[in-house]
Design an enzyme around this catalytic site. Structure first.
Site, PDB file in Angstrom:
ATOM      1  N   GLU A 189       0.807  -1.224   0.000  1.00  0.00           N
ATOM      2  CA  GLU A 189       0.000   0.000   0.000  1.00  0.00           C
ATOM      3  C   GLU A 189       0.839   1.272   0.000  1.00  0.00           C
ATOM      4  O   GLU A 189       0.368   2.338   0.384  1.00  0.00           O
ATOM      5  CB  GLU A 189      -1.027  -0.015   1.161  1.00  0.00           C
ATOM      6  CG  GLU A 189      -1.992  -1.198   1.059  1.00  0.00           C
ATOM      7  CD  GLU A 189      -3.216  -1.107   1.961  1.00  0.00           C
ATOM      8  OE1 GLU A 189      -3.293  -0.169   2.773  1.00  0.00           O
ATOM      9  OE2 GLU A 189      -4.098  -1.971   1.827  1.00  0.00           O
ATOM     10  N   GLU A 240      -5.493  -8.824   0.147  1.00  0.00           N
ATOM     11  CA  GLU A 240      -6.266  -8.478   1.341  1.00  0.00           C
ATOM     12  C   GLU A 240      -7.688  -8.219   0.930  1.00  0.00           C
ATOM     13  O   GLU A 240      -7.932  -7.425   0.021  1.00  0.00           O
ATOM     14  CB  GLU A 240      -5.750  -7.189   2.018  1.00  0.00           C
ATOM     15  CG  GLU A 240      -4.451  -7.321   2.748  1.00  0.00           C
ATOM     16  CD  GLU A 240      -4.040  -6.008   3.420  1.00  0.00           C
ATOM     17  OE1 GLU A 240      -4.922  -5.220   3.812  1.00  0.00           O
ATOM     18  OE2 GLU A 240      -2.822  -5.776   3.526  1.00  0.00           O
TER      19      GLU A 240
END
Ligand SMILES: *[C@@H]1O[C@H](CO)[C@@H](O)[C@H](O)[C@H]1NC(C)=O
Ligand SMILES: *[C@@H]1O[C@H](CO)[C@@H](O)[C@H](O)[C@H]1NC(C)=O
Length: 528
Positions: free
Chosen positions: A131, A242
Site C-alpha cells: 500500500e 487483502e
C-alpha cells in the site's frame, strides 16, 4: 486489442487452472506493539489450518522480513513456517526510503543462507511493498496513512530485490507488489505494474463509503474492483492479497460491521474466489490479541486460538452455485452466525462515485433458446472494456469483456461488404451454466441487465486512442440470465463499415466473459 477467438480464451482459462493459494495476513506485532515470536506465529499458522469447515488455509502473507523491534534480524515467522509447513508470500516493507529496503534485503539474504531450501521451498512469492502507492494519494495523505513510496522508487526496489535473489534458490519466484485496487487503475503507476510478475490487490467494500456499500453490494463492489484491476494488470496474474468484512466497528455509510455480514461476505467473495482458483490472503485470522482494533476484521475472537470457535461459519456451500448463474441475494441466506467480537490496522481509500447513467430506452428484447450461431454472422473485431464514467479510458486490453456499474465494454464490428442489402441483428448470447465453474468462460457475479448503444465514432486504430463520440441507445435486456439469446436490435447492415456498440451494466449487473462462438457467448451480429 485483439481479434476475438476461442483459442485465446482457452489459453487464458488454462492459465488460471492451477490450484490456488489460500492464506491469511500476518502482522509482525500485536496491538500493543509486542513482537510476535516463533511460538506466536506457529500458533496462528496451526490455528489457520484447523479452522472448522475449511481446509487448505496453509499460506501466510507477511508484511516484512524483519523481526519487529530489530534492525534487520530475520522475522521468526520463517522458522514457524518451516516448523508448520506453511507456505509464504514474503513481504518487503518499502515505504520511507532506501535504508528500509536495505534492511529488508539484508534479512531476506540472511534467511536464505540461514534456512536454505527448507525456507525457499515454502516461498510462493515476494511482495515488494504494501500500500505504498495508496499512501501517497490524496486520500492516503488526508487519512494520515504514513510514508509511502513513489512509483519510480518501487520499480527500483523491485529491481534490487530481483538482484538480491539472483543465483539463490529464490531466483525465479514471482515478485509482486501489494496495493489498493485504486492504485492499479491509476495510469501513473503503470511502470510499477510493468516491473512485476503478479499484482497483489487489496479491496475492502466496507471502506468504499462514498458508494452504496451495504453488505448486499459487497460482492459487486469487490468484483468490480477485481475486474478493474485485472483490466489494468497488463495481463499479469492478480492475487487478492487483502480483503474481508469487519465483524465489529463503526458503520461506514451503509456498511455495517458484524459477524453475520462477515459471513455473507465470506460466502459471496471468499467462497467465489476459492471456487475460481484465485490466490487469496484473507484479512484476517485474528486481530484482537492485546488490544481491540476498530474496526476489527478477525474471524477468531480473543482467546485460545486453537480452542475458540470462529465468529461465523467458514464453510462454503457444498454444491456451490455455478458462477455462471445469477447469485443469490444477500438477504436470502442463513448467516451462520456463531458468537463474539473481533480487529484491524488496515486503512483503504474511499472511492469516488460515478454517476450512474439512467436509461429510458424501451425494452425491445425477447429471450429465446440458443441454437448456435446461424451463418453468416459477424464477430466483434475489438472488445474494449472502458471506464463507464469516461469511456475514452480503457481499463483492459481485451481478453475479457467486463460489465459492472463502473465498467462498460465497447465492441467493434467490421461489417462485410457482402452484407449490402441484408438485415443485421445484434444478439447477446449467454450459454447455459457450465459444469465446471473453474473453467467457465462466463461469470455473472451480480444480477442485472444491459443497455446497448450505437457509437457515432468509426472506431479506433489503437485502443489506447479510443474516442467514442456520441452514442445512441438501441436496446435493453432487463435481466441477463444463463441459457438465453437476447435480440437487441435489427437494422439494415452497414456493409463495408466499422461500427461500434457500447454495452453498459444495468441494475447492478456485474459480469465478465470470454467471447466465443461455440457455444455462442457474447455479442454477435447475425446477418439475414
Ligand atoms: C507440506 O504441505 C504440502 C501441501 O501444502 C504437502 O504436499 C507436503 O506433503 C507437506 N509436507 C510435510 C512434510 O508435511
Ligand atoms: C495516481 O498515482 C500517482 C503516482 O503514484 C499519485 O501521485 C497520484 O496521487 C494518484 N492519483 C490519485 C487520484 O490517486
Amino acid at each position: 486489442m485483439r481479434v476475438s477467438s476461442s483459442v485465446l480464451a482457452a489459453a487464458s482459462l488454462l492459465a488460471t487452472a492451477n490450484a490456488a493459494i489460500k492464506g491469511f495476513n500476518y502482522g509482525a506485532q500485536f496491538n500493543n506493539d509486542q513482537a510476535k515470536t516463533r511460538v506466536d506465529f506457529e500458533y496462528e499458522f496451526n490455528a489457520a489450518k484447523q479452522l472448522p469447515g475449511t481446509n487448505g488455509w496453509t499460506s501466510a502473507r507477511l508484511y516484512t522480513m524483519i523481526q519487529h523491534g530489530s534492525q534487520n534480524t530475520v522475522i521468526e515467522a520463517i522458522q514457524a513456517a518451516i516448523n508448520t509447513n506453511t507456505t509464504l508470500l514474503l513481504g518487503m516493507w518499502a515505504s520511507a526510503g532506501q535504508q528500509v529496503i536495505n534492511n529488508e534485503i539484508t534479512a531476506l539474504k540472511a534467511a536464505i543462507s540461514q534456512y536454505g531450501t527448507a525456507f525457499t521451498n515454502l516461498v510462493v512469492g515476494i511482495s515488494v511493498g504494501s500500500e505504498d502507492l495508496y499512501r501517497i494519494t490524496p486520500t492516503g495523505i488526508e487519512n494520515h496513512s504514513g510514508a509511502g513510496a513513489q512509483p519510480n522508487e518501487l520499480v527500483n526496489y523491485v529491481q534490487q530485490t530481483r538482484a538480491a535473489i539472483r543465483g539463490t534458490p529464490l531466483e525465479g519466484k514471482p515478485i509482486g507488489h501489494v496495493d489498493t485496487w485504486t492504485v492499479y487503475v491509476n495510469a501513473s503507476n503503470n511502470a510499477v505494474i510493468s516491473a512485476l510478475d503478479f499484482i497483489g490487490m487489496d479491496a475492502y467494500p466496507y471502506f468504499q463509503s462514498t458508494m452504496a456499500n451495504s453488505i448486499g453490494s459487497g460482492s459487486q463492489l469487490f468484483f468490480d474492483a477485481y475486474h478493474a484491476t485485472v483490466g489494468a494488470a497488463q495481463g499479469k496474474p492478480v492475487w487478492v492479497t487483502e480483503t474481508g468484512w469487519p465483524v465489529s466497528g463503526k458503520t461506514l455509510n451503509q456498511a455495517e460491521p458484524n459477524a453475520g455480514n462477515a459471513r455473507i461476505y465470506w460466502e459471496d467473495v471468499t467462497c467465489q474466489l476459492v471456487k475460481d482458483n484465485v490466490n487469496l490472503y484473507y484479512f484476517t485470522l485474528q486481530d484482537v490479541q492485546y488490544g481491540n482494533p476498530v474496526p476489527s476484521f478477525g474471524i477468531k475472537p480473543a482467546g485460545d486460538l486453537l480452542q475458540v470457535q470462529p465468529l461465523f461459519d467458514l464453510s462454503c456451500p457444498a454444491s456451490a452455485k455455478p458462477s455462471s448463474s445469477v447469485s443469490i441475494t444477500a438477504t436470502s441466506r442463513s448467516t451462520g452466525l456463531l458468537t463474539g467480537t473481533g480487529s484491524s490496522t488496515q486503512l483503504t481509500p474511499t472511492i469516488s462515485t460515478t454517476t450512474p447513467r439512467t436509461t429510458t430506452v424501451p425494452v425491445i428484447t425477447m429471450p429465446a433458446i440458443p441454437r448456435g450461431l446461424p451463418e453468416p454472422f459477424e464477430e466483434p473485431h475489438l472488445i474494449v472494456p472502458v471506464d463507464k464514467a469516461d469511456p475514452s479510458k480503457v481499463v483492459g486490453d481485451g481478453y475479457t469483456a467486463l460489465l459492472s456499474p463502473t465498467v462498460s465494454t465497447i465492441f467493434f464490428y467490421d461489417v462485410g461488404p457482402a452484407h449490402q442489402g441484408k438485415t443485421c441483428t445484434l444478439v447477446f448470447h449467454v450459454p447455459p451454466p457450465f459444469k465446471s465453474s473453474e473453467f467457465a468462460p462466463v461469470h455473472i457475479r451480480a444480477p442485472g441487465g444491459i443497455s446497448v448503444s450505437r457509437l457515432s465514432n468509426q472506431g479506433p486504430a489503437e485502443v489506447s486512442t479510443i474516442a467514442v463520440g456520441n452514442s445512441t441507445p438501441v436496446g435493453v435486456v432487463p435481466l441477463v440470465q444463463a441459457g438465453n439469446q437476447f435480440n437487441i436490435a435489427s437494422a439494415p447492415c452497414e456493409a463495408g463499415q466499422r461500427v461500434g456498440y457500447q454495452v453498459d451494466s444495468l441494475y447492478g449487473l456485474s459480469m465478465d466473459w470470454f467471447q466465443m462462438t461455440n457455444p455462442p457467448l457474447g455479442l454477435f451480429m447475425l446477418v439475414s
